[in-house]
Design an enzyme around this catalytic site. Structure first.
Site, mmCIF file in Angstrom:
data_model
loop_
_atom_site.group_PDB
_atom_site.id
_atom_site.type_symbol
_atom_site.label_atom_id
_atom_site.label_comp_id
_atom_site.label_asym_id
_atom_site.label_seq_id
_atom_site.Cartn_x
_atom_site.Cartn_y
_atom_site.Cartn_z
ATOM 1 N N ASP A 30 0.659 -1.451 -0.358
ATOM 2 C CA ASP A 30 -0.255 0.133 -0.226
ATOM 3 C C ASP A 30 0.776 1.087 -0.346
ATOM 4 O O ASP A 30 0.109 2.062 0.099
ATOM 5 C CB ASP A 30 -1.396 0.140 1.159
ATOM 6 N N TYR A 151 0.673 2.790 14.876
ATOM 7 C CA TYR A 151 1.678 3.197 15.148
ATOM 8 C C TYR A 151 1.632 4.831 15.898
ATOM 9 O O TYR A 151 0.534 5.498 16.207
ATOM 10 C CB TYR A 151 1.869 4.010 13.585
ATOM 11 N N LYS A 182 -1.041 -4.870 13.616
ATOM 12 C CA LYS A 182 0.578 -4.060 13.601
ATOM 13 C C LYS A 182 1.518 -3.692 14.301
ATOM 14 O O LYS A 182 0.010 -2.036 13.478
ATOM 15 C CB LYS A 182 -0.026 -4.382 12.014
#
Length: 280
Positions: A30, A151, A182
């Protein structure tokens, strides 16, 4: 959740774990929307997908337009995860991710799962969390697995690998309904084991920046699984390699072959109950 709903989600989760019921090797592609082309001049996204297919890769992550340019036969041995939000590196705030498609579009395209990127600590964190919650609700409705890419990033984030920040980001994903998360890999194996042991869903380590040598890439993957991660999601170190297929195969070998000393911890911690229930 009804039996019928549980069955639908279980089938799709099983598809994601193509090569090992405990481990995942994902290659995100991506980056093309945020940073520009991920394939070298003269190649194509279809050729890259062909190199990854059969290399032990469980899934690729792409945007909706890229699906049109990939031969469906490439997906015989790996799953399709459709990425739902994006920003470009040239935006006034690159950390502000915006939804560019949805769950129903992913189903129409034959995706096995969807993913959403959230920057915890960014200026637009509130909207991104709202988007994640809304996507999770849609995934529940349509029984589609959700991968949350979490993140710590923003004006006040000085250390994106701070264990407390990463733990908070992972908790957000689980609390808002993600099936998989993730997140950045922590610096030490002990820190990773604490993180993965406390995570109720499978945690996949983000591959991070491009490394100088193949040995460094493989060492990273070994440390990730030794720390209890369910696998890795590695993009740049795969598609920027001179031979993406060969590099993917080597990383997948680390992920799926269960290097010594990691299996017991993985079965006891982070999301093993979900995999035993859904994937058994």
């Amino acid at each position: 959740m009804t039996t019928h709903q549980h069955f639908g989600r279980a089938v799709r989760l099983r598809r994601l774990f193509h090569h090992d019921p405990q481990r995942l090797m994902i290659v995100p592609l991506d980056h093309s929307l945020s940073d520009g082309p991920v394939v070298p001049r003269g190649s194509s996204i279809d050729r890259l997908a062909g190199q990854l297919s059969g290399a032990g890769v469980d899934a690729i992550v792409v945007h909706k337009g890229s699906v049109r340019h990939i031969d469906h036969s490439r997906l015989a041995s790996m799953s399709l995860i459709l990425h739902l939000n994006a920003s470009t590196a040239h935006a006034p705030d690159p950390d502000a991710k915006h939804l560019v498609t949805g769950v129903e579009a992913a189903l129409r395209l034959g995706a096995d799962a969807v993913s959403v990127h959230i920057n915890m600590g960014s200026r637009e964190e509130a909207r991104q969390l709202a988007d994640l919650g809304a996507v999770a609700d849609q995934c529940d409705r349509w029984n589609l697995p959700l991968l949350a890419m979490m993140y710590p990033r923003g004006p006040k984030v000085t250390d994106p690998a701070d264990p407390e920040l990463v733990a908070h980001a992972v908790t957000l994903a689980a609390d808002l309904g993600a099936d998989l998360v993730k997140a950045p890999c922590l610096r030490t194996r002990a820190e990773m084991r604490d993180l993965t042991a406390a995570c109720p869903i499978p945690l996949i380590c983000a591959g991070g920046p491009q490394r100088d040598t193949e040995d460094e890439v493989l060492a990273f993957a070994r440390e990730a699984v030794a720390g209890g991660a369910a696998g890795v999601a590695m993009g740049r170190n795969i598609f920027q390699s001179p031979d993406p297929g060969a590099m993917a195969a080597r990383v997948a070998g680390v992920v799926h072959h269960r290097p010594g000393g990691t299996l017991g911890h993985i079965e006891e911690g982070h999301g093993s109950e979900l995999r035993e229930t859904v994937l058994a």
